[in-house]
Motif scaffolding. Structure first.
Motif, short mmCIF file in Angstrom:
data_model
loop_
_atom_site.label_atom_id
_atom_site.label_comp_id
_atom_site.label_asym_id
_atom_site.label_seq_id
_atom_site.Cartn_x
_atom_site.Cartn_y
_atom_site.Cartn_z
N LEU A 240 38.80 5.59 0.96
CA LEU A 240 39.90 4.62 0.96
C LEU A 240 39.93 3.82 2.27
N ASN A 241 39.60 4.49 3.38
CA ASN A 241 39.65 3.85 4.69
C ASN A 241 38.31 3.25 5.09
N LYS A 242 37.46 2.97 4.09
CA LYS A 242 36.18 2.28 4.30
C LYS A 242 35.29 2.97 5.33
N GLY A 243 35.22 4.31 5.23
CA GLY A 243 34.29 5.06 6.06
C GLY A 243 34.79 5.41 7.44
N LYS A 244 36.04 5.14 7.71
CA LYS A 244 36.62 5.41 9.04
C LYS A 244 37.60 6.56 8.96
N TRP A 245 37.45 7.53 9.86
CA TRP A 245 38.38 8.66 9.95
C TRP A 245 39.09 8.58 11.29
N GLU A 246 40.35 8.28 11.24
CA GLU A 246 41.13 7.98 12.45
C GLU A 246 40.42 6.86 13.21
N ASN A 247 39.93 7.14 14.41
CA ASN A 247 39.27 6.10 15.21
C ASN A 247 37.75 6.19 15.16
N ASN A 248 37.23 7.01 14.27
CA ASN A 248 35.79 7.27 14.20
C ASN A 248 35.21 6.61 12.95
N GLN A 249 34.40 5.57 13.13
CA GLN A 249 33.74 4.91 12.00
C GLN A 249 32.52 5.73 11.63
N ILE A 250 32.67 6.64 10.70
CA ILE A 250 31.61 7.58 10.34
C ILE A 250 30.52 6.90 9.54
N VAL A 251 30.91 6.03 8.63
CA VAL A 251 29.97 5.25 7.81
C VAL A 251 30.27 3.78 8.08
N PRO A 252 29.27 2.92 8.24
CA PRO A 252 29.56 1.50 8.48
C PRO A 252 30.44 0.91 7.40
N GLU A 253 31.45 0.15 7.80
CA GLU A 253 32.35 -0.46 6.83
C GLU A 253 31.59 -1.40 5.90
N SER A 254 30.62 -2.12 6.44
CA SER A 254 29.84 -3.04 5.60
C SER A 254 29.08 -2.28 4.52
N TYR A 255 28.57 -1.10 4.86
CA TYR A 255 27.87 -0.28 3.88
C TYR A 255 28.84 0.20 2.80
N MET A 256 30.03 0.65 3.21
CA MET A 256 31.02 1.12 2.24
C MET A 256 31.46 -0.01 1.32
N ASN A 257 31.59 -1.22 1.87
CA ASN A 257 31.93 -2.36 1.03
C ASN A 257 30.87 -2.62 -0.02
N ASN A 258 29.60 -2.52 0.39
CA ASN A 258 28.50 -2.70 -0.57
C ASN A 258 28.47 -1.57 -1.59
N ALA A 259 28.75 -0.35 -1.12
CA ALA A 259 28.69 0.82 -1.99
C ALA A 259 29.75 0.76 -3.09
N THR A 260 30.86 0.10 -2.81
CA THR A 260 31.97 0.03 -3.77
C THR A 260 32.11 -1.36 -4.38
N SER A 261 31.00 -2.09 -4.41
CA SER A 261 30.91 -3.39 -5.08
C SER A 261 29.74 -3.34 -6.07
N THR A 262 29.72 -4.27 -7.01
CA THR A 262 28.61 -4.33 -7.98
C THR A 262 27.29 -4.42 -7.23
N SER A 263 26.36 -3.54 -7.56
CA SER A 263 25.11 -3.40 -6.79
C SER A 263 23.91 -4.05 -7.45
N GLN A 264 24.02 -4.43 -8.72
CA GLN A 264 22.92 -5.03 -9.48
C GLN A 264 23.55 -5.77 -10.65
N ASN A 265 22.77 -6.53 -11.38
CA ASN A 265 23.35 -7.40 -12.42
C ASN A 265 23.25 -6.83 -13.83
N ILE A 266 22.94 -5.54 -13.95
CA ILE A 266 22.80 -4.93 -15.27
C ILE A 266 24.08 -4.19 -15.66
N ASN A 267 24.50 -3.27 -14.80
CA ASN A 267 25.76 -2.55 -14.99
C ASN A 267 26.74 -3.00 -13.90
N LEU A 268 27.61 -3.93 -14.24
CA LEU A 268 28.51 -4.51 -13.25
C LEU A 268 29.49 -3.48 -12.70
N ALA A 269 29.68 -2.40 -13.42
CA ALA A 269 30.67 -1.40 -13.03
C ALA A 269 30.05 -0.28 -12.19
#
Length: 354
Positions: A240-269
């Motif tokens: 929910l917090n885009k890979g950040k735990w308190e003040n620690n960005q554990i996973v890059p926010e840009s990566y989390m945004n990509n991970a939770t967006s359509t990744s290819q054009n076959i299965n949009l979901a």
């Protein structure tokens, strides 16, 4: 009998106190439960202005449908925490394919640390011959194809991911098929980091968000994650917090945004092993049929989910700052991920959260 850890409080029902709580909720920051502690702050149904009269029908439905545990977080704080059918807060349960999102998340960490590149071919890390596909076809498969279920390998051959069972069907990137070949990402990370998958996962993700006691357990050659329900909720809160735990960005926010967006054009979901609601069409496991409409029509359109066999669920709803966890046995017979249970469950959740 239900065992309810969090009693749904009916305090603060006066209009004055409710107004104060609503104002506080609208301005509060995201809460994170302490690492190494069992304490976790709560808030009441009443303070959120949710519909208390619909709580019991929701709980009755969950118990009827073979649920073991159910948690609702708002802004990180527990609003509901319920256990059913003999399960308890201290017991672990399997994530099944909901745990795919753990692998996707650790892949983002390994890329951030420079160990891997998701656009590189898998054979750069595992060597040639990790499949039975012709070499020129195997070399088309990248780490990203594993993240997006577009490897082009045959999904009809079962869960075995030995080379003999990973056979070519289509060029990578041209076919979406739900396939356990994604677990090869764990081998990629182990090879690239020089550590075991479990050790890298524990030090880079599990321990950093306090998912104590969870473990990968071998089942028919595959590692399946087991944990308490609260540990699953911790991971949902990180998402929910885009890979950040308190003040620690554990996973890059840009990566989390990509991970939770359509990744290819076959299965949009589908993102990076995350399911996405609110898209115009979708595919389901074990099918090449394209369905029109959204995964779960009653659920918020911005929701993304980790979905596992027998109805293991992590629902993340950014617009409402909500995380919902459901663990248990299959609601209506065995299913691989999505089921009609999701839609009915969301009708009942909607009745509570308005």
């Amino acid at each position: 009998m239900k065992k309810t850890i969090l009693l749904l409080s009916y305090l603060f029902l006066s209009s004055c106190n409710t107004d104060e709580s609503s104002s506080s909720n609208s301005n509060e920051g995201m809460y994170f439960p302490p690492i190494g502690s069992t304490s976790w702050e709560t808030k009441t149904i009443a303070s959120l202005g949710w519909n208390e009269t619909e709580v019991q029908p929701l709980l009755d439905y969950l118990e009827e449908k073979n649920t073991k545990s159910f948690i609702v977080l708002h802004n990180g704080k527990i609003v509901m925490e319920n256990y059913f059918n003999g399960h308890s807060a201290s017991e672990t349960w399997y994530w099944a394919s909901a745990g795919k999102t753990l692998t996707a998340t650790v892949t983002g960490i390994a890329e951030q640390e420079g160990y891997i590149n998701i656009n590189n071919k898998v054979s750069d890390y595992l060597g040639v011959g990790w499949t039975s596909a012709p070499l020129e076809k195997e070399n088309l498969i990248t780490n990203k194809h594993l993240l997006t279920m577009t490897s082009g390998l045959d999904d009809a051959l079962g869960d075995d991911v030995s080379p003999a069972n990973l056979q070519y069907v289509a060029d990578a990137g041209t076919r979406w098929a739900y396939h356990n070949v994604y677990v090869k990402l764990q081998d990629v990370i182990a090879q690239a980091t020089g550590q075991t998958w479990t050790n890298y996962f524990n030090t880079k993700l599990r321990d950093k968000i306090g998912m104590t006691g969870g473990a990968w357990i071998q089942n028919n050659g595959l590692s399946v994650y087991w944990s308490t329900t609260r540990n699953m909720a911790r991971f949902g809160l990180l998402a929910l917090n885009k890979g950040k735990w308190e003040n620690n960005q554990i996973v890059p926010e840009s990566y989390m945004n990509n991970a939770t967006s359509t990744s290819q054009n076959i299965n949009l979901a589908y993102g990076y092993l995350w399911w996405l609601n609110g898209k115009s069409n979708y595919h389901l496991p074990q099918s090449q049929f394209q369905f029109t409409g959204t995964l779960i029509p009653t659920a918020p359109s911005d929701m993304y989910c980790a979905l596992g066999k027998n109805d293991q669920k992590i629902y993340v709803i950014p617009s409402r700052k909500i995380v919902i966890i459901r663990m248990g046995n299959a609601a209506d017979g065995v299913n691989m991920a999505l089921s009609d249970f999701d839609e009915v469950l969301w009708q009942k959740i909607r009745a509570v959260i308005n």
